[in-house]
Design a protein around this motif. Structure first.
Motif, PDB file in Angstrom:
ATOM      1  N   SER A  27       1.046  -1.101  -0.048  1.00 11.97           N
ATOM      2  CA  SER A  27      -0.062   0.091   0.115  1.00 11.97           C
ATOM      3  C   SER A  27       0.758   1.140  -0.056  1.00 11.97           C
ATOM      4  CB  SER A  27      -0.979   0.142   1.231  1.00 11.97           C
ATOM      5  OG  SER A  27      -1.729   1.239   1.300  1.00 11.97           O
ATOM      6  N   GLN A  29       0.479   4.285  -0.775  1.00  9.85           N
ATOM      7  CA  GLN A  29      -0.177   5.415   0.136  1.00  9.85           C
ATOM      8  C   GLN A  29      -0.189   5.145   1.567  1.00  9.85           C
ATOM      9  OE1 GLN A  29      -4.491   5.284   0.491  1.00  9.85           O
ATOM     10  NE2 GLN A  29      -4.446   7.422  -0.594  1.00  9.85           N
ATOM     11  N   ARG A  31      -2.475   3.830   3.652  1.00  3.20           N
ATOM     12  CA  ARG A  31      -3.795   3.790   4.200  1.00  3.20           C
ATOM     13  C   ARG A  31      -4.186   1.975   4.399  1.00  3.20           C
ATOM     14  NH1 ARG A  31      -8.335   7.262   1.571  1.00  3.20           N
ATOM     15  NH2 ARG A  31      -9.560   5.813   3.200  1.00  3.20           N
ATOM     16  N   PHE A  32      -3.635   1.262   3.433  1.00  9.49           N
ATOM     17  CA  PHE A  32      -3.958   0.001   3.620  1.00  9.49           C
ATOM     18  C   PHE A  32      -2.790  -1.095   4.034  1.00  9.49           C
ATOM     19  CE2 PHE A  32      -4.958  -4.386   1.778  1.00  9.49           C
ATOM     20  CZ  PHE A  32      -6.142  -4.577   2.055  1.00  9.49           C
ATOM     21  N   ALA A  86      -2.261   8.896  -4.764  1.00 17.80           N
ATOM     22  CA  ALA A  86      -2.801   8.088  -3.633  1.00 17.80           C
ATOM     23  C   ALA A  86      -3.083   6.719  -4.222  1.00 17.80           C
ATOM     24  CB  ALA A  86      -4.099   8.779  -3.335  1.00 17.80           C
ATOM     25  N   ARG A  88      -3.791   3.369  -3.376  1.00 16.05           N
ATOM     26  CA  ARG A  88      -4.335   2.473  -2.339  1.00 16.05           C
ATOM     27  C   ARG A  88      -3.559   1.188  -1.894  1.00 16.05           C
ATOM     28  NH1 ARG A  88      -9.384   2.807   0.298  1.00 16.05           N
ATOM     29  NH2 ARG A  88      -9.309   4.989  -0.617  1.00 16.05           N
ATOM     30  N   GLU A 112     -10.360  -3.292   2.345  1.00 16.33           N
ATOM     31  CA  GLU A 112     -10.480  -3.661   3.640  1.00 16.33           C
ATOM     32  C   GLU A 112     -10.147  -5.293   3.639  1.00 16.33           C
ATOM     33  OE1 GLU A 112     -14.105  -2.745   5.622  1.00 16.33           O
ATOM     34  OE2 GLU A 112     -15.350  -3.690   3.848  1.00 16.33           O
TER      35      GLU A 112
END
Length: 268
Positions: A27, A29, A31-32, A86, A88, A112
């Motif tokens: 990830s 970015q 976030r993950f 971004a 992800r 998710e």
């Protein structure tokens, strides 16, 4: 927002490129990042879709993606480009023939890591998917009791999974049904015909990689590739003459999206 045929194609393409092999998951970015670390280097069992949801199964863990309005995958072969913006989630793998493959995800509403049980809870909340072996009677049970308009019900993923704004407008036009008719005022025969048509239209969308809903006899030319102007009956044709009766196509917002319909061919 991408509709069900797009997610079905993505699932099929990702399964072919990565399933059965170890996948490097990152990830860039961030976030993950924690979730990516948990599945990084593990063998991908399968990628499947239901409606507008994508599920990548790594043993007991499932990467769940919903693209929403702005999500997008880009994919390629060989060495992936330097991560920018971004980004992800990125997958990298050897590919079926040993040549490197990669896919990048940006802008998704949901990305998710779930358990099998949590995936099951999502599936339990979704209606039948015309691209899957599912029971249209479950949707009919909801529609036939509802005072909500059929135009709104077709957009409710708990009623019917995978249908979005384009298929909603087009299938109702193809069957001469007003989007403002209450679900309970729809006949079961009408629903059966709508479902059967959606199965055909979404399968055609999977094959073509685009949504084409017009019949050859209703296009400006009957042979050759279908142009963008000829692809739809009413979607994004507000103010233009109906292909069948010539009445100007109308538009207004319904459940947050622009609805398109012909007030003559789809009279209430």
């Amino acid at each position: 927002m991408p509709e069900g045929h797009t997610l079905f194609r993505l699932a099929r393409e990702q399964h072919a490129a990565f399933a059965g092999r170890e996948v490097h998951v990152t990830s860039p970015q961030g976030r993950f990042a924690a979730e990516a670390e948990l599945v990084d280097g593990r063998v991908l069992d399968e990628v499947t879709s239901w409606g507008k949801h994508l599920f990548a199964v790594f043993g007991p863990d499932v990467v769940h993606v919903h693209l929403g309005l702005y999500g997008k995958y880009t994919s390629g072969r060989g060495i992936p480009p330097e991560p920018r913006g971004a980004l992800r989630m990125r997958w990298e793998g050897p590919g079926e023939d040993g040549e490197g493959v990669w896919t990048d995800l940006r802008g998704a509403t949901a990305c998710e890591l779930l358990t099998d049980g949590e995936m099951g809870l999502i599936l339990d909340r979704l209606g039948p998917d015309p691209l899957r072996k599912s029971d249209p009677g479950k949707a009919w049970a909801r529609i036939s009791r509802s005072r909500v308009t059929i135009g709104a019900l077709l957009m409710d993923q708990a009623v019917l999974a995978g249908v979005g704004n384009v298929y909603r407008a087009e299938v109702l036009f193809r069957h001469g049904i007003s989007p403002f008719r209450a679900g309970r005022d729809l006949g079961e025969t009408e629903w059966t015909a709508i479902w059967a048509d959606l199965v055909v239209l979404l399968r055609a969308g999977v094959k073509a990689g685009r949504i084409v809903t017009t019949r050859p006899e209703d296009r400006s030319r009957r042979r050759g590739a279908v142009t963008r102007d000829d692809a739809h009956y009413v979607y994004r044709r507000a103010g233009l003459p109906c292909r069948i009766c010539g009445t100007p196509v109308r538009t207004e917002v319904m459940v947050g999206r622009n609805l398109f319909w012909c007030p003559t061919c789809q009279a209430v």
